[in-house]
Write a protein that holds these residues in place. Structure first.
Motif, PDB file in Angstrom:
ATOM      1  N   PRO A  85      21.674  19.709  -7.278  1.00 47.07           N
ATOM      2  CA  PRO A  85      21.818  20.208  -6.226  1.00 47.07           C
ATOM      3  C   PRO A  85      20.970  19.575  -5.169  1.00 47.07           C
ATOM      4  O   PRO A  85      20.023  18.704  -5.304  1.00 47.07           O
ATOM      5  CB  PRO A  85      21.482  21.775  -6.169  1.00 47.07           C
ATOM      6  N   TYR A  86      21.416  19.821  -3.674  1.00 52.57           N
ATOM      7  CA  TYR A  86      20.449  19.138  -2.806  1.00 52.57           C
ATOM      8  C   TYR A  86      18.934  19.639  -2.763  1.00 52.57           C
ATOM      9  O   TYR A  86      18.919  20.835  -2.749  1.00 52.57           O
ATOM     10  CB  TYR A  86      21.082  19.429  -1.228  1.00 52.57           C
ATOM     11  N   PHE A  87      18.193  18.794  -2.507  1.00 51.43           N
ATOM     12  CA  PHE A  87      16.529  18.890  -2.358  1.00 51.43           C
ATOM     13  C   PHE A  87      16.173  18.067  -1.399  1.00 51.43           C
ATOM     14  O   PHE A  87      16.707  16.830  -1.564  1.00 51.43           O
ATOM     15  CB  PHE A  87      15.866  18.691  -3.776  1.00 51.43           C
ATOM     16  N   PRO A  88      15.169  18.288  -0.592  1.00 48.35           N
ATOM     17  CA  PRO A  88      14.491  17.311   0.310  1.00 48.35           C
ATOM     18  C   PRO A  88      14.356  15.972  -0.318  1.00 48.35           C
ATOM     19  O   PRO A  88      13.792  15.972  -1.279  1.00 48.35           O
ATOM     20  CB  PRO A  88      13.372  17.888   0.898  1.00 48.35           C
ATOM     21  N   ASN A  89      14.695  14.793   0.375  1.00 48.05           N
ATOM     22  CA  ASN A  89      14.238  13.616  -0.242  1.00 48.05           C
ATOM     23  C   ASN A  89      12.712  13.528  -0.478  1.00 48.05           C
ATOM     24  O   ASN A  89      11.830  14.062   0.358  1.00 48.05           O
ATOM     25  CB  ASN A  89      14.603  12.403   0.485  1.00 48.05           C
ATOM     26  N   GLY A  90      12.095  12.633  -1.590  1.00 49.53           N
ATOM     27  CA  GLY A  90      10.728  12.869  -1.766  1.00 49.53           C
ATOM     28  C   GLY A  90       9.929  13.998  -2.591  1.00 49.53           C
ATOM     29  O   GLY A  90       8.747  13.916  -2.683  1.00 49.53           O
ATOM     30  N   SER A  91      10.825  14.963  -2.600  1.00 52.33           N
ATOM     31  CA  SER A  91      10.148  16.186  -3.069  1.00 52.33           C
ATOM     32  C   SER A  91      10.010  16.192  -4.618  1.00 52.33           C
ATOM     33  O   SER A  91      10.676  15.593  -5.333  1.00 52.33           O
ATOM     34  CB  SER A  91      10.957  17.456  -2.675  1.00 52.33           C
ATOM     35  N   ASP A  92       9.260  17.126  -5.023  1.00 55.60           N
ATOM     36  CA  ASP A  92       8.787  17.310  -6.361  1.00 55.60           C
ATOM     37  C   ASP A  92      10.083  17.806  -7.034  1.00 55.60           C
ATOM     38  O   ASP A  92      10.400  17.596  -8.248  1.00 55.60           O
ATOM     39  CB  ASP A  92       7.675  18.157  -6.586  1.00 55.60           C
ATOM     40  N   GLU A  93      10.700  18.908  -6.127  1.00 62.70           N
ATOM     41  CA  GLU A  93      11.986  19.579  -6.762  1.00 62.70           C
ATOM     42  C   GLU A  93      12.887  18.595  -7.208  1.00 62.70           C
ATOM     43  O   GLU A  93      13.642  18.657  -8.231  1.00 62.70           O
ATOM     44  CB  GLU A  93      12.565  20.600  -5.722  1.00 62.70           C
ATOM     45  N   HIS A 118      11.306   8.189  -9.281  1.00 60.31           N
ATOM     46  CA  HIS A 118      11.289   6.988 -10.739  1.00 60.31           C
ATOM     47  C   HIS A 118      10.295   7.243 -11.325  1.00 60.31           C
ATOM     48  O   HIS A 118      10.615   7.370 -12.723  1.00 60.31           O
ATOM     49  CB  HIS A 118      10.919   5.648  -9.755  1.00 60.31           C
ATOM     50  N   GLN A 119       9.139   7.870 -10.931  1.00 59.95           N
ATOM     51  CA  GLN A 119       7.786   8.106 -11.953  1.00 59.95           C
ATOM     52  C   GLN A 119       8.268   9.230 -12.878  1.00 59.95           C
ATOM     53  O   GLN A 119       8.292   9.004 -13.940  1.00 59.95           O
ATOM     54  CB  GLN A 119       6.598   8.654 -11.121  1.00 59.95           C
ATOM     55  N   ARG A 120       9.015  10.345 -12.378  1.00 56.95           N
ATOM     56  CA  ARG A 120       9.459  11.357 -13.286  1.00 56.95           C
ATOM     57  C   ARG A 120      10.546  11.094 -14.388  1.00 56.95           C
ATOM     58  O   ARG A 120      10.544  11.340 -15.698  1.00 56.95           O
ATOM     59  CB  ARG A 120       9.920  12.488 -12.493  1.00 56.95           C
ATOM     60  N   THR A 121      11.528  10.145 -13.900  1.00 54.37           N
ATOM     61  CA  THR A 121      12.289   9.654 -14.857  1.00 54.37           C
ATOM     62  C   THR A 121      11.713   8.686 -15.920  1.00 54.37           C
ATOM     63  O   THR A 121      12.021   8.950 -17.251  1.00 54.37           O
ATOM     64  CB  THR A 121      13.384   8.898 -14.016  1.00 54.37           C
ATOM     65  N   TYR A 122      10.904   8.037 -15.662  1.00 53.44           N
ATOM     66  CA  TYR A 122      10.320   7.101 -16.480  1.00 53.44           C
ATOM     67  C   TYR A 122       9.472   7.943 -17.579  1.00 53.44           C
ATOM     68  O   TYR A 122       9.554   7.530 -18.722  1.00 53.44           O
ATOM     69  CB  TYR A 122       9.395   6.120 -15.746  1.00 53.44           C
ATOM     70  N   ARG A 123       9.008   8.959 -17.112  1.00 51.56           N
ATOM     71  CA  ARG A 123       7.989   9.898 -17.944  1.00 51.56           C
ATOM     72  C   ARG A 123       9.099  10.512 -18.954  1.00 51.56           C
ATOM     73  O   ARG A 123       8.633  10.642 -20.220  1.00 51.56           O
ATOM     74  CB  ARG A 123       7.405  10.968 -17.071  1.00 51.56           C
ATOM     75  N   VAL A 124      10.309  10.709 -18.779  1.00 53.62           N
ATOM     76  CA  VAL A 124      11.033  11.677 -19.786  1.00 53.62           C
ATOM     77  C   VAL A 124      12.164  10.510 -20.684  1.00 53.62           C
ATOM     78  O   VAL A 124      12.536  10.946 -21.365  1.00 53.62           O
ATOM     79  CB  VAL A 124      11.866  12.734 -19.116  1.00 53.62           C
ATOM     80  N   ARG A 125      12.108   9.362 -19.904  1.00 54.95           N
ATOM     81  CA  ARG A 125      12.797   8.203 -20.555  1.00 54.95           C
ATOM     82  C   ARG A 125      12.236   6.939 -21.016  1.00 54.95           C
ATOM     83  O   ARG A 125      12.355   6.064 -20.117  1.00 54.95           O
ATOM     84  CB  ARG A 125      14.048   8.014 -19.794  1.00 54.95           C
ATOM     85  N   PRO A 126      11.672   6.912 -22.266  1.00 58.15           N
ATOM     86  CA  PRO A 126      10.961   5.737 -22.366  1.00 58.15           C
ATOM     87  C   PRO A 126      11.678   4.525 -22.730  1.00 58.15           C
ATOM     88  O   PRO A 126      11.237   3.296 -22.637  1.00 58.15           O
ATOM     89  CB  PRO A 126       9.841   6.224 -23.741  1.00 58.15           C
ATOM     90  N   ASP A 127      12.878   4.832 -22.882  1.00 55.48           N
ATOM     91  CA  ASP A 127      13.876   3.746 -22.934  1.00 55.48           C
ATOM     92  C   ASP A 127      14.345   3.166 -21.898  1.00 55.48           C
ATOM     93  O   ASP A 127      15.039   2.032 -21.781  1.00 55.48           O
ATOM     94  CB  ASP A 127      15.111   4.073 -23.772  1.00 55.48           C
ATOM     95  N   VAL A 128      14.109   3.729 -20.718  1.00 60.12           N
ATOM     96  CA  VAL A 128      14.745   3.415 -19.083  1.00 60.12           C
ATOM     97  C   VAL A 128      13.733   2.352 -18.809  1.00 60.12           C
ATOM     98  O   VAL A 128      12.397   2.761 -18.460  1.00 60.12           O
ATOM     99  CB  VAL A 128      14.740   4.295 -18.265  1.00 60.12           C
ATOM    100  N   HIS A 129      13.816   1.311 -18.138  1.00 63.31           N
ATOM    101  CA  HIS A 129      12.955   0.178 -17.580  1.00 63.31           C
ATOM    102  C   HIS A 129      13.497  -0.215 -16.338  1.00 63.31           C
ATOM    103  O   HIS A 129      12.667  -1.102 -15.629  1.00 63.31           O
ATOM    104  CB  HIS A 129      13.081  -1.100 -18.545  1.00 63.31           C
ATOM    105  N   GLU A 164       0.729  -1.094  -0.032  1.00 62.05           N
ATOM    106  CA  GLU A 164      -0.006   0.014  -0.101  1.00 62.05           C
ATOM    107  C   GLU A 164       0.939   1.217  -0.028  1.00 62.05           C
ATOM    108  O   GLU A 164       0.479   2.219  -0.652  1.00 62.05           O
ATOM    109  CB  GLU A 164      -0.955   0.003   1.147  1.00 62.05           C
ATOM    110  N   ARG A 165       1.988   1.134   0.756  1.00 55.45           N
ATOM    111  CA  ARG A 165       2.929   2.402   0.704  1.00 55.45           C
ATOM    112  C   ARG A 165       4.151   2.269  -0.046  1.00 55.45           C
ATOM    113  O   ARG A 165       5.217   1.617   0.387  1.00 55.45           O
ATOM    114  CB  ARG A 165       3.176   2.666   2.208  1.00 55.45           C
ATOM    115  N   PRO A 166       4.093   2.837  -1.176  1.00 59.51           N
ATOM    116  CA  PRO A 166       5.437   2.959  -1.829  1.00 59.51           C
ATOM    117  C   PRO A 166       6.751   3.736  -1.213  1.00 59.51           C
ATOM    118  O   PRO A 166       6.277   4.652  -0.347  1.00 59.51           O
ATOM    119  CB  PRO A 166       5.069   3.408  -3.361  1.00 59.51           C
ATOM    120  N   SER A 167       7.838   3.454  -1.907  1.00 58.08           N
ATOM    121  CA  SER A 167       8.778   4.389  -1.288  1.00 58.08           C
ATOM    122  C   SER A 167       8.546   5.623  -1.495  1.00 58.08           C
ATOM    123  O   SER A 167       7.654   6.263  -2.083  1.00 58.08           O
ATOM    124  CB  SER A 167      10.085   4.002  -2.035  1.00 58.08           C
ATOM    125  N   THR A 168       8.989   6.502  -0.506  1.00 62.93           N
ATOM    126  CA  THR A 168       8.807   7.997  -0.575  1.00 62.93           C
ATOM    127  C   THR A 168       9.379   8.817  -1.634  1.00 62.93           C
ATOM    128  O   THR A 168       9.160   9.820  -2.086  1.00 62.93           O
ATOM    129  CB  THR A 168       9.507   8.712   0.824  1.00 62.93           C
TER     130      THR A 168
END
Length: 209
Positions: A133-141, A84-95, A75-79
């Motif tokens: 650069p450093y951004f808080p973990n799990g953040s949109d940034e 991961h989601q954003r990376t898959y969105r921009v890289r269709p070749d990455v699995h 029920e609770r995925p990694s924070t």
């Protein structure tokens, strides 16, 4: 490790990578997270929140849609699911995306030095390294900045945090993560010797072994 042909195969491969990553000191305790999707699929599996990578079981994985909805599994995925989601969105070749906390890669980056590729394997598998650069973990940034770097690089150092290694399959993503840390160790040793320039020669044609 052959490319996965089923979601269960991908999960088993991620379980093996989690064990190896901890065994090799690339992550500790419940740090890091792993994901994979099959070619042609939008949904991806990702380690659940708080899981220890050397103790993973199939029940520890969430299934998520491209829009970030949990559609199965834990029920609770990694924070860090957005990373991961954003990376898959921009890289269709990455699995596969392997997010670990390699000590030397983080250290060299924090000291303000670029990680230098020294060996043939570094040049072939890492190729180039993006930095965020450093951004808080799990953040949109953090997720958006990493995804932007993923447009050009398969290995990304997340400052004061860890790394994100991408691949067309789980095997390649982990291979890149290992080579990134090896390159960072080599860079650290060269810096201790006072060397700030040695690197793999430019202009050499590279071939996969």
């Amino acid at each position: 490790m052959r490319p996965a042909t089923t979601r269960a195969d991908a999960v088993e491969q991620l379980i093996e990578v989690g064990r190896l990553a901890v065994e090799r000191g690339l992550v500790l305790a419940s740090g890091g997270n792993l994901s994979a999707r099959l070619p042609g699929e939008g949904d991806f599996v990702i380690t659940g929140t708080g899981t220890w990578l050397d103790r993973l079981t199939p029940a520890d994985f969430s299934v998520m849609s491209p829009d970030g909805e949990v559609v199965g599994g834990a029920e609770r995925p990694s924070t860090e699911w957005k990373l991961h989601q954003r990376t898959y969105r921009v890289r269709p070749d990455v699995h596969a995306v392997v997010h670990l906390h390699p000590q030397h890669a983080v250290l060299v980056d924090a000291l303000g030095h670029p990680i230098r590729l020294l060996s043939l394997d570094h040049a072939v598998y890492v190729r180039s390294i993006g930095t965020v650069p450093y951004f808080p973990n799990g953040s949109d940034e953090l997720a958006e900045a990493a995804a932007e770097q993923a447009r050009e690089h398969d290995c990304i150092v997340l400052s004061h945090h860890g790394c994100s290694a991408l691949g067309e399959d789980v095997r390649m993503a982990f291979r890149r993560a290992m080579n990134l840390e090896e390159a960072a160790v080599a860079t650290y040793r060269m810096l201790l010797l006072g060397d700030t320039t040695t690197a793999f020669p430019k202009g050499v044609r590279l071939h996969h072994e």
